[in-house]
Design an enzyme around this catalytic site. Structure first.
Site, mmCIF file in Angstrom:
data_model
loop_
_atom_site.group_PDB
_atom_site.id
_atom_site.type_symbol
_atom_site.label_atom_id
_atom_site.label_comp_id
_atom_site.label_asym_id
_atom_site.label_seq_id
_atom_site.Cartn_x
_atom_site.Cartn_y
_atom_site.Cartn_z
ATOM 1 N N ARG A 104 -0.528 7.834 10.382
ATOM 2 C CA ARG A 104 -0.930 6.472 10.010
ATOM 3 C C ARG A 104 -2.111 6.551 9.054
ATOM 4 O O ARG A 104 -3.098 7.259 9.297
ATOM 5 C CB ARG A 104 -1.309 5.671 11.255
ATOM 6 C CG ARG A 104 -2.060 4.385 10.918
ATOM 7 C CD ARG A 104 -2.027 3.359 11.999
ATOM 8 N NE ARG A 104 -3.118 2.411 11.886
ATOM 9 C CZ ARG A 104 -3.272 1.517 10.898
ATOM 10 N NH1 ARG A 104 -2.388 1.460 9.908
ATOM 11 N NH2 ARG A 104 -4.303 0.696 10.882
ATOM 12 N N ARG A 129 13.946 -6.286 4.434
ATOM 13 C CA ARG A 129 12.958 -7.210 4.989
ATOM 14 C C ARG A 129 11.606 -7.092 4.300
ATOM 15 O O ARG A 129 10.569 -7.422 4.876
ATOM 16 C CB ARG A 129 12.796 -6.989 6.502
ATOM 17 C CG ARG A 129 14.080 -7.153 7.293
ATOM 18 C CD ARG A 129 13.908 -6.684 8.735
ATOM 19 N NE ARG A 129 15.181 -6.752 9.441
ATOM 20 C CZ ARG A 129 15.457 -7.588 10.443
ATOM 21 N NH1 ARG A 129 14.550 -8.464 10.835
ATOM 22 N NH2 ARG A 129 16.626 -7.563 11.036
ATOM 23 N N SER A 173 -6.685 0.815 7.418
ATOM 24 C CA SER A 173 -8.069 0.375 7.540
ATOM 25 C C SER A 173 -8.433 0.208 9.000
ATOM 26 O O SER A 173 -7.572 0.078 9.878
ATOM 27 C CB SER A 173 -8.271 -0.941 6.787
ATOM 28 O OG SER A 173 -7.373 -1.926 7.264
ATOM 29 N N ARG A 176 -12.102 -0.993 -1.530
ATOM 30 C CA ARG A 176 -11.092 -0.529 -0.579
ATOM 31 C C ARG A 176 -10.162 0.485 -1.235
ATOM 32 O O ARG A 176 -9.873 1.535 -0.664
ATOM 33 C CB ARG A 176 -10.261 -1.715 -0.064
ATOM 34 C CG ARG A 176 -10.976 -2.602 0.924
ATOM 35 C CD ARG A 176 -10.085 -3.746 1.356
ATOM 36 N NE ARG A 176 -10.754 -4.601 2.324
ATOM 37 C CZ ARG A 176 -10.263 -4.899 3.525
ATOM 38 N NH1 ARG A 176 -9.107 -4.381 3.909
ATOM 39 N NH2 ARG A 176 -10.926 -5.681 4.348
ATOM 40 N N ASP A 203 -14.445 -2.680 7.374
ATOM 41 C CA ASP A 203 -15.346 -3.739 7.816
ATOM 42 C C ASP A 203 -16.062 -3.278 9.079
ATOM 43 O O ASP A 203 -15.681 -2.275 9.696
ATOM 44 C CB ASP A 203 -14.593 -5.047 8.056
ATOM 45 C CG ASP A 203 -13.465 -4.885 9.048
ATOM 46 O OD1 ASP A 203 -13.666 -5.236 10.213
ATOM 47 O OD2 ASP A 203 -12.385 -4.397 8.668
ATOM 48 N N ARG A 216 0.834 -1.198 0.000
ATOM 49 C CA ARG A 216 0.000 0.000 0.000
ATOM 50 C C ARG A 216 0.874 1.256 0.000
ATOM 51 O O ARG A 216 0.497 2.281 -0.557
ATOM 52 C CB ARG A 216 -0.934 -0.005 1.203
ATOM 53 C CG ARG A 216 -2.030 1.055 1.113
ATOM 54 C CD ARG A 216 -3.050 0.874 2.226
ATOM 55 N NE ARG A 216 -3.780 -0.377 2.065
ATOM 56 C CZ ARG A 216 -4.446 -0.990 3.025
ATOM 57 N NH1 ARG A 216 -4.451 -0.472 4.244
ATOM 58 N NH2 ARG A 216 -5.100 -2.106 2.798
#
Length: 235
Positions: A87, A43, A90, A217, A204, A24
């Site tokens: 931040r 990573r 979702s 989304r 959700d 994202r």
């Protein structure tokens, strides 16, 4: 570079948007930033720096959960000089009046525990958003006509939660939604004298069981990113 971030000195902007999913971060950078450059892929955690309306911005993944976010936020604040962390992610609605695709701006974050809990010992520290960022995000959401809810959220340290009694108490006490990172983000920002905010899209609903499909989304998250950027750099 640090243990978890491979960026060189100067690669990270003072303003950082932090989605949980590194993919994202890549999507948001490609959609919203001018000339984004990948500054970290250690990573598999991706970070990109570019500009938005002439302002330098980094979009960097945080991973899932407060322990993962704590690692990246600490290094961004301590080693790379980040001053503003937002931040973007979702969240699951916990109130009947909060709908799918709605925006939740977290004023405060309740939690059972965070990586910082041991520092405070018997004290229940109250993590809260930077008011200037919160107000700017609320104004930006109003300008876009996005249904927005501002208030307390719950940062959980488990995804597959088996505490329906706790969820009932969160709902009873007006908690708008649940996610897994913001409480630690707000705590770290306070510790380092930085600004923090969580701008979240309802994907959700814990009460109805409804959830957005993949394409829904993406379109809803675009509003969230735009509002976060506008909050960081209000005109």
């Amino acid at each position: 570079m640090t243990i978890h971030i491979g960026a060189k000195p100067g690669d990270i902007a003072e303003t950082v948007l932090m989605p949980g999913d590194p993919r994202r971060a890549k999507w948001a950078a490609e959609q919203f930033l001018t000339d984004p450059v990948c500054v970290n892929d250690l990573r598999g955690m991706l970070g990109y720096t570019g500009t938005w309306n002439g302002n330098r911005v980094t979009i960097h993944g945080s991973g899932m959960g407060m322990p993962s976010l704590s690692i990246y936020a600490n290094e961004l604040l301590r080693d790379y000089g980040a001053k503003t962390l937002i931040r973007i992610g979702s969240t699951g609605a916990m109130q009947p009046h909060v709908g799918l695709r709605d925006l939740v701006i977290a004023m405060t974050c309740s939690s059972v525990s965070t990586p910082s809990s041991t520092i405070f010992r018997e004290l229940s520290f109250a993590p809260c958003a930077d008011y200037g960022l919160l107000r700017a995000a609320a104004d930006a959401a109003a300008d876009k006509g996005v249904a927005t809810h501002i208030g307390g959220i719950y940062s959980s340290d488990t995804f597959y939660d088996e505490r329906p009694d706790l969820n009932e108490q969160m709902t009873r006490h007006g908690i708008l939604a649940v996610e897994m990172e913001a409480a630690e983000l707000y705590t770290l920002a306070a510790r380092h004298g930085a600004r923090a905010l969580a701008v979240l899209t309802v994907s959700d609903h814990l009460i109805t069981g409804d959830a957005l499909e993949g394409r829904e989304r993406e379109s809803s998250f675009a509003d969230m990113v735009q509002i976060a950027l506008t909050a960081a750099f209000p005109t």
